[in-house]
Design an enzyme around this catalytic site. Structure first.
Site, mmCIF file in Angstrom:
data_model
loop_
_atom_site.group_PDB
_atom_site.id
_atom_site.type_symbol
_atom_site.label_atom_id
_atom_site.label_comp_id
_atom_site.label_asym_id
_atom_site.label_seq_id
_atom_site.Cartn_x
_atom_site.Cartn_y
_atom_site.Cartn_z
ATOM 1 N N SER A 143 0.859 -1.132 -0.048
ATOM 2 C CA SER A 143 0.196 0.261 0.011
ATOM 3 C C SER A 143 0.855 1.255 0.026
ATOM 4 C CB SER A 143 -0.914 0.065 1.168
ATOM 5 O OG SER A 143 -1.657 1.200 1.471
ATOM 6 N N TYR A 157 -1.677 -0.911 10.216
ATOM 7 C CA TYR A 157 -1.803 -1.031 8.713
ATOM 8 C C TYR A 157 -0.672 -0.682 8.159
ATOM 9 C CZ TYR A 157 -3.841 -1.006 3.932
ATOM 10 O OH TYR A 157 -3.877 -1.070 2.769
#
Length: 248
Positions: A143, A157
């Site tokens: 990401s 995350y």
């Protein structure tokens, strides 16, 4: 990329039942590969993906395997090899989103996110590498939030996605002598069920982007297909950001 580019290749896409994973599965099938996808609970979606691939004339299977279960992840790799006859491409795509600041984040949630993203990718990559020959490809979906943390609440995350970059670079070093490549693709805001372009936080995401619109899952799939194909044979240890310029 021609239909024959991945002919006679077999690819396993973890989390390939929907979203970016499903788009990758379909694109690699369009390029000639036979496909296995794993899923956790979306059995119907996984079967839809399988049927779509079979309509392209390729073989496809769906395997239930929760990324929290290391034994199931390893078994999925071995089942792909056993049922489809070989394994050439692994795409570590299964993932979850988690949003808590450090004061609210529990250790159990931190461990869950790290296990799904990092431990499972290690387990799958280790098992796949043992079965791959020269020309094998390991591609992990990270990401852009593993590179830049633009707002609070991303500690689990972003930490897990940043760790995948280190894992990828280490894999590239370990497997390079065997002509197996390892790369990580870092998507930004992509229109999926997890992060829809009409969601509550979508306008804020678009405001960060040089191209102020969400990407499509097929955009990510195209970059993965390049890395999986012959033209990507000399790319390894690379972190490739595809986020409409959000991190520019």
């Amino acid at each position: 990329m021609s239909m024959s580019d991945l002919a006679n290749k077999v690819a396993l896409i973890t989390g390939g039942s929907r979203g970016i994973g499903a788009a990758i599965a379909l694109k690699l099938a369009q390029d000639g590969a036979d496909i296995a996808v794993t899923y956790t609970s979306a059995a119907a979606k996984a079967e839809e993906t399988v049927r779509a691939i079979e309509k392209l004339g390729r073989r496809a299977i769906a395997i239930k395997a929760d990324n929290l279960d290391a034994a199931a992840v390893e078994a999925a790799v071995n089942e792909t090899h056993a049922r489809l006859g070989r394994l050439d491409i692994l795409v570590n795509s299964a993932g979850v989103y988690s949003m808590d600041t450090v004061d609210a984040l529990t250790l159990d949630e931190f461990d869950r996110v790290m296990s799904i993203h990092v431990r499972a990718s290690f387990v799958a990559s280790k098992a796949a590498a043992a079965l791959m020959g020269a020309g094998g490809r390991i591609i992990t979906i990270g990401s852009n939030l593993g590179e830049i943390v633009p707002f609070p609440g991303l500690i689990a995350y972003s930490t897990s996605k940043a760790a995948l970059t280190g894992l990828t670079k280490a894999l590239a070093r370990d497997l390079g002598p065997r002509e197996i490549t390892a790369n990580i693709v870092q998507p930004g805001s992509t229109d999926t069920d997890m992060n829809p372009a009409n969601g509550d936080h979508a306008d804020g995401q678009r405001a960060r982007m040089a191209i102020p619109r969400f990407g499509q899952a097929r955009d990510i799939a195209g970059l993965v297909a390049f890395l999986a194909g012959e033209e990507g044979r000399f790319v390894t240890g690379a972190s490739l950001t595809i986020d409409g310029g959000a991190n520019a």
